[in-house]
Scaffold this motif. Structure first.
Motif, PDB file in Angstrom:
ATOM      1  N   VAL A   1       0.830  -1.205   0.000  1.00 29.34           N
ATOM      2  CA  VAL A   1       0.000   0.000   0.000  1.00 29.34           C
ATOM      3  C   VAL A   1       0.865   1.256   0.000  1.00 29.34           C
ATOM      4  N   VAL A   2       1.867   1.278   0.882  1.00 33.06           N
ATOM      5  CA  VAL A   2       2.746   2.439   1.006  1.00 33.06           C
ATOM      6  C   VAL A   2       3.814   2.439  -0.077  1.00 33.06           C
ATOM      7  N   GLY A   3       4.352   1.224  -0.330  1.00 35.42           N
ATOM      8  CA  GLY A   3       5.505   1.121  -1.219  1.00 35.42           C
ATOM      9  C   GLY A   3       5.230   1.486  -2.655  1.00 35.42           C
ATOM     10  N   GLY A   4       4.025   1.158  -3.150  1.00 36.50           N
ATOM     11  CA  GLY A   4       3.720   1.474  -4.541  1.00 36.50           C
ATOM     12  C   GLY A   4       3.781   2.964  -4.825  1.00 36.50           C
ATOM     13  N   PRO A   5       2.947   3.757  -4.149  1.00 32.47           N
ATOM     14  CA  PRO A   5       3.010   5.204  -4.382  1.00 32.47           C
ATOM     15  C   PRO A   5       4.361   5.817  -4.010  1.00 32.47           C
ATOM     16  N   LEU A   6       4.978   5.326  -2.906  1.00 27.06           N
ATOM     17  CA  LEU A   6       6.261   5.874  -2.486  1.00 27.06           C
ATOM     18  C   LEU A   6       7.339   5.613  -3.529  1.00 27.06           C
ATOM     19  N   SER A   7       7.421   4.361  -3.975  1.00 28.90           N
ATOM     20  CA  SER A   7       8.446   4.021  -4.966  1.00 28.90           C
ATOM     21  C   SER A   7       8.189   4.747  -6.282  1.00 28.90           C
ATOM     22  N   GLY A   8       6.923   4.795  -6.699  1.00 31.69           N
ATOM     23  CA  GLY A   8       6.608   5.520  -7.929  1.00 31.69           C
ATOM     24  C   GLY A   8       6.943   6.991  -7.816  1.00 31.69           C
TER      25      GLY A   8
ATOM     26  N   PRO B   1       5.202   5.971 -13.732  1.00 30.24           N
ATOM     27  CA  PRO B   1       5.640   5.385 -12.457  1.00 30.24           C
ATOM     28  C   PRO B   1       4.706   5.684 -11.292  1.00 30.24           C
ATOM     29  N   MET B   2       4.208   6.911 -11.189  1.00 36.90           N
ATOM     30  CA  MET B   2       3.334   7.257 -10.083  1.00 36.90           C
ATOM     31  C   MET B   2       1.995   6.521 -10.187  1.00 36.90           C
ATOM     32  N   ALA B   3       1.407   6.514 -11.388  1.00 41.90           N
ATOM     33  CA  ALA B   3       0.145   5.802 -11.585  1.00 41.90           C
ATOM     34  C   ALA B   3       0.328   4.306 -11.368  1.00 41.90           C
ATOM     35  N   ASN B   4       1.472   3.787 -11.810  1.00 38.80           N
ATOM     36  CA  ASN B   4       1.769   2.370 -11.617  1.00 38.80           C
ATOM     37  C   ASN B   4       1.786   2.027 -10.131  1.00 38.80           C
ATOM     38  N   GLY B   5       2.419   2.894  -9.341  1.00 40.18           N
ATOM     39  CA  GLY B   5       2.471   2.664  -7.902  1.00 40.18           C
ATOM     40  C   GLY B   5       1.103   2.671  -7.259  1.00 40.18           C
ATOM     41  N   LEU B   6       0.234   3.562  -7.714  1.00 34.91           N
ATOM     42  CA  LEU B   6      -1.117   3.634  -7.155  1.00 34.91           C
ATOM     43  C   LEU B   6      -1.942   2.401  -7.511  1.00 34.91           C
ATOM     44  N   VAL B   7      -1.773   1.912  -8.740  1.00 40.14           N
ATOM     45  CA  VAL B   7      -2.518   0.724  -9.165  1.00 40.14           C
ATOM     46  C   VAL B   7      -2.053  -0.512  -8.397  1.00 40.14           C
ATOM     47  N   THR B   8      -0.736  -0.657  -8.229  1.00 39.31           N
ATOM     48  CA  THR B   8      -0.222  -1.832  -7.520  1.00 39.31           C
ATOM     49  C   THR B   8      -0.617  -1.824  -6.046  1.00 39.31           C
ATOM     50  N   MET B   9      -1.031  -0.686  -5.540  1.00 40.38           N
ATOM     51  CA  MET B   9      -1.454  -0.586  -4.148  1.00 40.38           C
ATOM     52  C   MET B   9      -2.781  -1.312  -3.911  1.00 40.38           C
ATOM     53  N   LEU B  10      -3.647  -1.346  -4.922  1.00 34.38           N
ATOM     54  CA  LEU B  10      -5.019  -1.822  -4.720  1.00 34.38           C
ATOM     55  C   LEU B  10      -5.110  -3.272  -4.230  1.00 34.38           C
ATOM     56  N   PRO B  11      -4.411  -4.236  -4.850  1.00 33.65           N
ATOM     57  CA  PRO B  11      -4.508  -5.612  -4.343  1.00 33.65           C
ATOM     58  C   PRO B  11      -4.037  -5.745  -2.893  1.00 33.65           C
ATOM     59  N   PHE B  12      -3.075  -4.931  -2.487  1.00 34.16           N
ATOM     60  CA  PHE B  12      -2.577  -5.005  -1.115  1.00 34.16           C
ATOM     61  C   PHE B  12      -3.588  -4.442  -0.115  1.00 34.16           C
ATOM     62  N   VAL B  13      -4.349  -3.437  -0.531  1.00 38.19           N
ATOM     63  CA  VAL B  13      -5.397  -2.903   0.347  1.00 38.19           C
ATOM     64  C   VAL B  13      -6.435  -3.986   0.633  1.00 38.19           C
TER      65      VAL B  13
ATOM     66  N   PRO C   1      -8.274  -5.195 -17.269  1.00 40.49           N
ATOM     67  CA  PRO C   1      -7.624  -4.694 -16.048  1.00 40.49           C
ATOM     68  C   PRO C   1      -8.389  -4.955 -14.757  1.00 40.49           C
ATOM     69  N   VAL C   2      -9.704  -4.754 -14.770  1.00 41.73           N
ATOM     70  CA  VAL C   2     -10.478  -4.922 -13.538  1.00 41.73           C
ATOM     71  C   VAL C   2     -10.440  -6.372 -13.069  1.00 41.73           C
TER      72      VAL C   2
END
Length: 449
Positions: free
Chosen positions: A163-170, A286-298, A342-343
């Motif tokens: 959740v944190v790492g995706g947006p942070l890394s992006g 990169p930023m959008a990628n990080g936000l998308v990868t966050m969703l499965p972890f939430v 995607p969904v």
């Protein structure tokens, strides 16, 4: 005081107060350590695009580099867990964090494929023992009937790192690209490695080696915790095994190790390749990628807490573990067959992570009820050692298959098949499940090796 453990877990308000106080002191901090730890393992997935372009890494080479971490990790896993018992959790966990943080920072200086492999291997050696060490450490504080919830809260660090790492890394990759002439992936290793060093120093002052040394607890509370754990150990003295070698002779330990291998393989496989899967779905910023990868972890964070609390509340491990394992396999299969949608693909990945993390929380509540003393530490380390080999196997497998077929999704199908095969081992644990209720002590149906 925050409530981390459900009121339904207790029939005595005194125990409710004591164990929630312990949980409030330990679990947020340990969770934070695990977030940093897991992020330092998987941030290489976010760095892949930039690293591959600059260093000329193929998908197979990246998979080997991502996975070779676990070879070093597994070689040193059992010795590190035994060292924790000898030197104490406070000093040993601090040592692990400071050294791994320094090596993670050093990843920013990698210039060749060979250096990438070496750095990842050494990082694994440095971090060995953290995850099983903390799981073993928690058995010093909490009775068996609470451990599924406790493990879930600790493992929540995995989900929150996503959740944190995706947006942070992006964000780091985007904002720091080109700063002082360095590519964003180099800044990524620097900025995400330093917190481990700092938290390692804090660990020396925050953790205690056990309840007996916890001056923040009243003497009466320390004595009650000790008495509860002693009574629990005494109640299974005839069944439990204590010696180091007992862990290796116990059939149940190997069955749990096989299931752990499958569930960790799913967790690491999805975590390492999720940024690339998102890119394949068209999310390339990169930023959008990080936000998308966050969703499965939430989604996985919520599911893991629900599964673990249900397991503790019903005093049942077998069905929860089996159902979670097969749900994880089904999620991988759904993600694989829904490429281009995607969904559905993200839904599948969320289900895969939810099942894997929920199953791990239930699984890791079991070893401390079968074994005690040195044998328990060895069993936990053995499970983590062999299980974490999947951290090498799964990214390499996905990388190898995707390079030959051109589709990462084919690698997910392979992981789903492996998960189904190894999850059958959970059926063999039917006779060793802990049966517990809020108003009864845990009991073992059998613990024969």
């Amino acid at each position: 005081m925050m409530r981390f453990l459900t009121a339904a877990s207790f029939d005595d308000p005194v125990d409710d107060r004591i164990y929630n106080r312990v949980a409030t002191r330990l679990l947020p901090f340990l969770m934070l350590l695990y977030i940093v730890s897991f992020l330092d393992k998987i941030n290489v997935g976010f760095a892949k695009a930039g690293m591959s372009a600059e260093l000329g890494l193929s998908n197979t080479a990246f998979g080997i580099g991502a996975g070779i971490f676990f070879i070093g990790y597994c070689i040193c896993e059992i010795p590190s867990n035994l060292a924790l018992q000898r030197f104490g959790a406070r000093v040993w966990i601090a040592r692990i964090m400071i050294v791994w943080g320094a090596i993670s920072v050093a990843m920013m200086f990698v210039t060749t494929e060979r250096e990438f492999f070496i750095a990842r291997f050494v990082l694994g050696v440095a971090e060995a023992g953290f995850y099983p060490g903390v799981v073993f450490y928690l058995t010093f504080w909490f009775p068996a009937r609470l451990r599924s919830q406790v493990c879930a809260l600790f493992f929540l660090g995995i989900s929150l790192s996503g959740v944190v790492g995706g947006p942070l890394s992006g964000g780091i990759l985007t904002i720091f690209e080109g700063v002082h002439g360095l590519h964003g992936w180099r800044w990524l290793f620097l900025l995400e490695g330093l917190p481990a060093v700092l938290l390692g120093v804090v660990t020396l002052f925050w953790l205690d080696d056990g309840p007996a040394k916890a001056k923040w607890l009243p003497a009466a509370d320390r004595e009650r915790i000790a008495a509860t754990l002693e009574q629990e150990n005494a109640s299974r003295a005839g069944e439990s095994q204590h010696r180091f070698a007992d862990a290796f002779r116990n059939r149940n330990v190997w069955l749990m190790t096989a299931v752990n291998f499958a569930l960790l393989g799913n967790t690491y496989g999805v975590s390492f390749w999720l940024p690339q899967i998102a890119r394949g779905l068209g999310v390339r910023n990169p930023m959008a990628n990080g936000l998308v990868t966050m969703l499965p972890f939430v989604v996985a964070s919520i599911a893991m807490l629900v599964i673990s609390r249900s397991s503790d509340r019903h005093g049942e491990r077998r069905f929860h573990l089996i159902a979670s394992s097969f749900a994880s396999a089904a999620g991988l299969a759904l993600a694989a067959v829904s490429a281009g949608m995607p969904v559905l693909s993200l839904t599948g990945l969320a289900l895969a992570l939810s099942g894997a993390l929920g199953g791990l929380a239930v699984l890791w509540a079991i070893p401390g009820t079968l074994l005690s003393g040195t044998a328990a530490g060895a069993a936990i380390a053995l499970m983590a050692t062999v299980g974490n080999l999947s951290g090498y196997a799964s990214p390499v497998l996905i990388g190898w298959i995707s390079q030959r077929t051109g589709h990462v999704e084919d690698g997910l199908l392979a992981l789903a098949a492996i998960t189904c095969a190894l999850s059958v081992c959970a059926w063999g644990l039917a006779r060793v499940m802990v049966v517990a209720s809020p108003d009864s002590e845990p009991a073992l149906l059998s613990s024969r090796p």
